[in-house]
Scaffold this motif. Structure first.
Motif, PDB file in Angstrom:
ATOM      1  N   PRO A  38      41.368   4.973  23.752  1.00 31.00           N
ATOM      2  CA  PRO A  38      42.197   5.082  24.961  1.00 31.00           C
ATOM      3  C   PRO A  38      41.305   5.165  26.194  1.00 31.00           C
ATOM      4  N   ILE A  39      41.702   4.453  27.253  1.00 30.18           N
ATOM      5  CA  ILE A  39      40.908   4.398  28.473  1.00 30.18           C
ATOM      6  C   ILE A  39      41.765   4.873  29.647  1.00 30.18           C
ATOM      7  N   GLU A  40      41.244   5.838  30.380  1.00 24.68           N
ATOM      8  CA  GLU A  40      41.933   6.320  31.579  1.00 24.68           C
ATOM      9  C   GLU A  40      41.744   5.313  32.714  1.00 24.68           C
ATOM     10  N   ILE A  41      42.843   4.876  33.318  1.00 25.00           N
ATOM     11  CA  ILE A  41      42.796   3.894  34.392  1.00 25.00           C
ATOM     12  C   ILE A  41      43.420   4.475  35.656  1.00 25.00           C
ATOM     13  N   SER A  42      42.737   4.319  36.779  1.00 23.37           N
ATOM     14  CA  SER A  42      43.319   4.600  38.093  1.00 23.37           C
ATOM     15  C   SER A  42      43.520   3.272  38.801  1.00 23.37           C
ATOM     16  N   ALA A  43      44.668   3.105  39.441  1.00 21.35           N
ATOM     17  CA  ALA A  43      44.985   1.832  40.086  1.00 21.35           C
ATOM     18  C   ALA A  43      45.378   2.052  41.540  1.00 21.35           C
ATOM     19  N   ARG A  44      44.670   1.386  42.442  1.00 21.10           N
ATOM     20  CA  ARG A  44      45.016   1.398  43.868  1.00 21.10           C
ATOM     21  C   ARG A  44      45.838   0.168  44.179  1.00 21.10           C
ATOM     22  N   LEU A  45      46.972   0.352  44.854  1.00 27.96           N
ATOM     23  CA  LEU A  45      47.864  -0.764  45.144  1.00 27.96           C
ATOM     24  C   LEU A  45      47.260  -1.690  46.195  1.00 27.96           C
ATOM     25  N   ILE A  46      47.456  -2.984  45.998  1.00 28.98           N
ATOM     26  CA  ILE A  46      47.062  -4.006  46.971  1.00 28.98           C
ATOM     27  C   ILE A  46      48.337  -4.681  47.452  1.00 28.98           C
ATOM     28  N   ASP A  47      48.667  -4.523  48.732  1.00 31.63           N
ATOM     29  CA  ASP A  47      49.914  -5.097  49.238  1.00 31.63           C
ATOM     30  C   ASP A  47      49.698  -6.305  50.134  1.00 31.63           C
ATOM     31  N   ARG A  48      48.434  -6.626  50.433  1.00 36.98           N
ATOM     32  CA  ARG A  48      48.122  -7.812  51.233  1.00 36.98           C
ATOM     33  C   ARG A  48      47.031  -8.605  50.543  1.00 36.98           C
ATOM     34  N   PHE A  49      47.253  -9.888  50.385  1.00 36.41           N
ATOM     35  CA  PHE A  49      46.238 -10.742  49.775  1.00 36.41           C
ATOM     36  C   PHE A  49      45.203 -11.171  50.810  1.00 36.41           C
ATOM     37  N   HIS A  50      45.656 -11.621  51.975  1.00 45.09           N
ATOM     38  CA  HIS A  50      44.752 -11.959  53.073  1.00 45.09           C
ATOM     39  C   HIS A  50      44.476 -10.665  53.830  1.00 45.09           C
ATOM     40  N   ILE A  51      43.241 -10.186  53.757  1.00 48.89           N
ATOM     41  CA  ILE A  51      42.896  -8.855  54.261  1.00 48.89           C
ATOM     42  C   ILE A  51      43.241  -8.736  55.748  1.00 48.89           C
ATOM     43  N   GLY A  52      44.034  -7.711  56.082  1.00 43.02           N
ATOM     44  CA  GLY A  52      44.392  -7.440  57.465  1.00 43.02           C
ATOM     45  C   GLY A  52      45.518  -8.286  58.015  1.00 43.02           C
ATOM     46  N   ARG A 112      57.096  -5.391  42.154  1.00 45.52           N
ATOM     47  CA  ARG A 112      55.676  -5.444  42.478  1.00 45.52           C
ATOM     48  C   ARG A 112      54.881  -4.632  41.458  1.00 45.52           C
ATOM     49  N   PRO A 113      53.666  -5.095  41.089  1.00 45.64           N
ATOM     50  CA  PRO A 113      52.859  -4.308  40.158  1.00 45.64           C
ATOM     51  C   PRO A 113      52.569  -2.934  40.734  1.00 45.64           C
ATOM     52  N   SER A 114      52.761  -1.904  39.892  1.00 39.85           N
ATOM     53  CA  SER A 114      52.617  -0.532  40.376  1.00 39.85           C
ATOM     54  C   SER A 114      51.555   0.263  39.628  1.00 39.85           C
ATOM     55  N   GLY A 115      51.082  -0.243  38.476  1.00 43.75           N
ATOM     56  CA  GLY A 115      50.063   0.487  37.747  1.00 43.75           C
ATOM     57  C   GLY A 115      49.789  -0.110  36.385  1.00 43.75           C
ATOM     58  N   MET A 116      48.850   0.533  35.673  1.00 44.67           N
ATOM     59  CA  MET A 116      48.489   0.164  34.304  1.00 44.67           C
ATOM     60  C   MET A 116      48.658   1.410  33.436  1.00 44.67           C
ATOM     61  N   ARG A 117      49.275   1.227  32.277  1.00 46.66           N
ATOM     62  CA  ARG A 117      49.405   2.361  31.361  1.00 46.66           C
ATOM     63  C   ARG A 117      49.012   1.930  29.946  1.00 46.66           C
ATOM     64  N   ASN A 118      48.727   2.922  29.143  1.00 42.24           N
ATOM     65  CA  ASN A 118      48.395   2.717  27.726  1.00 42.24           C
ATOM     66  C   ASN A 118      47.238   1.729  27.557  1.00 42.24           C
ATOM     67  N   PHE A 119      46.231   1.833  28.445  1.00 44.45           N
ATOM     68  CA  PHE A 119      45.081   0.928  28.356  1.00 44.45           C
ATOM     69  C   PHE A 119      44.124   1.433  27.273  1.00 44.45           C
ATOM     70  N   ARG A 120      43.623   0.510  26.455  1.00 34.77           N
ATOM     71  CA  ARG A 120      42.704   0.880  25.386  1.00 34.77           C
ATOM     72  C   ARG A 120      41.799  -0.292  25.060  1.00 34.77           C
ATOM     73  N   MET A 121      40.667   0.015  24.431  1.00 35.75           N
ATOM     74  CA  MET A 121      39.667  -0.998  24.122  1.00 35.75           C
ATOM     75  C   MET A 121      39.152  -0.799  22.698  1.00 35.75           C
ATOM     76  N   GLN A 122      38.664  -1.892  22.115  1.00 36.72           N
ATOM     77  CA  GLN A 122      38.081  -1.851  20.778  1.00 36.72           C
ATOM     78  C   GLN A 122      36.979  -2.896  20.697  1.00 36.72           C
ATOM     79  N   GLN A 123      35.854  -2.517  20.124  1.00 38.66           N
ATOM     80  CA  GLN A 123      34.754  -3.463  19.990  1.00 38.66           C
ATOM     81  C   GLN A 123      35.081  -4.559  18.972  1.00 38.66           C
ATOM     82  N   MET A 124      34.615  -5.771  19.278  1.00 39.14           N
ATOM     83  CA  MET A 124      34.768  -6.889  18.353  1.00 39.14           C
ATOM     84  C   MET A 124      33.755  -6.761  17.211  1.00 39.14           C
TER      85      MET A 124
END
Length: 342
Positions: A38-52, A112-124
């Motif tokens: 399990p991987i802890e993820i923090s997500a900052r929202l991006i509401d503009r694609f063209h900056i400013g 609109r995308p609001s976050g990521m949950r239940n993120f996890r990783m496994q080595q190949m």
């Protein structure tokens, strides 16, 4: 170290150049457990694609929203390709450091995308169940169909298939013939796009692979149809200094390609190009128009992964992710667009 704005940008460009060139700066894969982490993820929202700027429409693409993802885990990052298992929600992906990753994109009431949950990783692991060295598991492309994940690897060029189990990914059960002669695949410019053709098109859902920048004598990019009734090698017309990083077929049978370029003068750029479906054919040179191009005035980074899906209201969606190369100067981004067909 403290950078001036100009010094920071120059350093960012230089470091990114090393990554794009494939110099191994990312951490080595450590031996150990291959259990799902399990991987802890923090997500900052991006509401503009063209900056400013408040504009939402970029050619036929309308920006919906995005996320900038961070994590305290040393394994998080280097996200190379992903595919949705449920449209716009649960996904599977591969990192070029030799990891599987899984998770769920969440959305708010305005879709609109609001976050990521239940993120996890496994080595190949390899056929023997052993963790391989990084250069052997440089996973770059991913296709998903019928519970099977097909992965394109570069450096040690191959196309491998795995049974999908988000709780425990096992060794590959099959290696596929890419049809492209091995001597034509450049060391760090191998299989970046692995995707299934449209099921009702001429290739009947067969696998298509496209290299990043393995060029033929005419300067076009090697690709191949490796499944379906019309197998064979073709090329994609190289347009400018852009290299291919991923692709997915659209409902009308055209191939949407994600492309990237880098220069010391212009920094990192990304582009989406629509390849005419009828030109994806043995012996042909596939080509098509640019739909959108963005540089560092936009919310982009080293854009590597793409998927196409249909939202519950019928909108045709394009989702993109970036590969931060485990660099403090780069970001892991998730971006969503509506692709308008009018």
């Amino acid at each position: 170290m403290i950078f001036s704005r100009g010094g920071f940008r120059q350093t960012l460009f230089a470091v990114t150049a090393l990554f794009v060139a494939g110099i191994a700066l990312s951490p080595c894969i450590a031996a150990g457990s291959v259990s799902v982490e399990p991987i802890e993820i923090s997500a900052r929202l991006i509401d503009r694609f063209h900056i400013g700027r408040d504009e939402k429409r970029f050619g036929p693409l309308e920006f919906v929203g995005g996320l900038e993802m961070t994590s305290p885990s040393r394994d998080f990052g280097a996200l190379s390709a992903f595919r949705f298992l449920k449209p716009g929600s649960d996904f599977i992906g591969v990192a070029d450091t030799g990891f599987w990753f899984f998770g769920t994109v969440t959305h708010d009431a305005d879709k609109r995308p609001s976050g990521m949950r239940n993120f996890r990783m496994q080595q190949m692991v390899d056929e023997a169940g052993l963790i391989e060295k990084k250069w052997k598991v440089d996973a770059e492309g991913l296709a998903v169909k019928g519970g099977i994940a097909t992965v394109g690897f570069e450096r040690n060029h191959r196309v491998s298939q795995f049974k999908i189990d988000p709780h425990d990914m096992e060794p590959p059960f099959k290696q596929l013939d890419s049809l492209i002669p091995a001597w034509e695949l450049r060391l760090n410019r191998g299989f970046e796009a692995v995707t299934h053709a449209h099921p009702n098109g001429q290739h009947q859902g067969g696998l298509v692979v496209v290299s990043e920048k393995s060029l033929d004598t005419a300067g076009n990019i090697y690709a191949a149809v490796i499944g379906g009734p019309h197998k064979g090698v073709f090329t994609v017309k190289r347009n400018g200094n852009f290299d291919i990083t991923d692709g997915a077929f659209l409902p009308d049978g055209d191939l949407l390609l994600l492309e990237r370029s880098f220069s010391m003068a212009g920094g990192v750029k990304m582009r989406l190009r629509r390849i005419y479906g009828e030109s994806v054919e043995k012996g042909a040179v596939a080509d098509g128009p640019v739909l959108m191009e963005a540089d560092m005035a936009y919310q982009i980074d080293n854009m590597e992964g793409l998927d196409v899906w249909t939202r519950d209201d019928g909108a045709l969606m394009v989702s993109l992710i970036s590969d931060d190369n485990h660099s403090m100067l780069q970001r892991n981004l998730y971006l969503e667009f509506v692709l308008h067909e009018d």
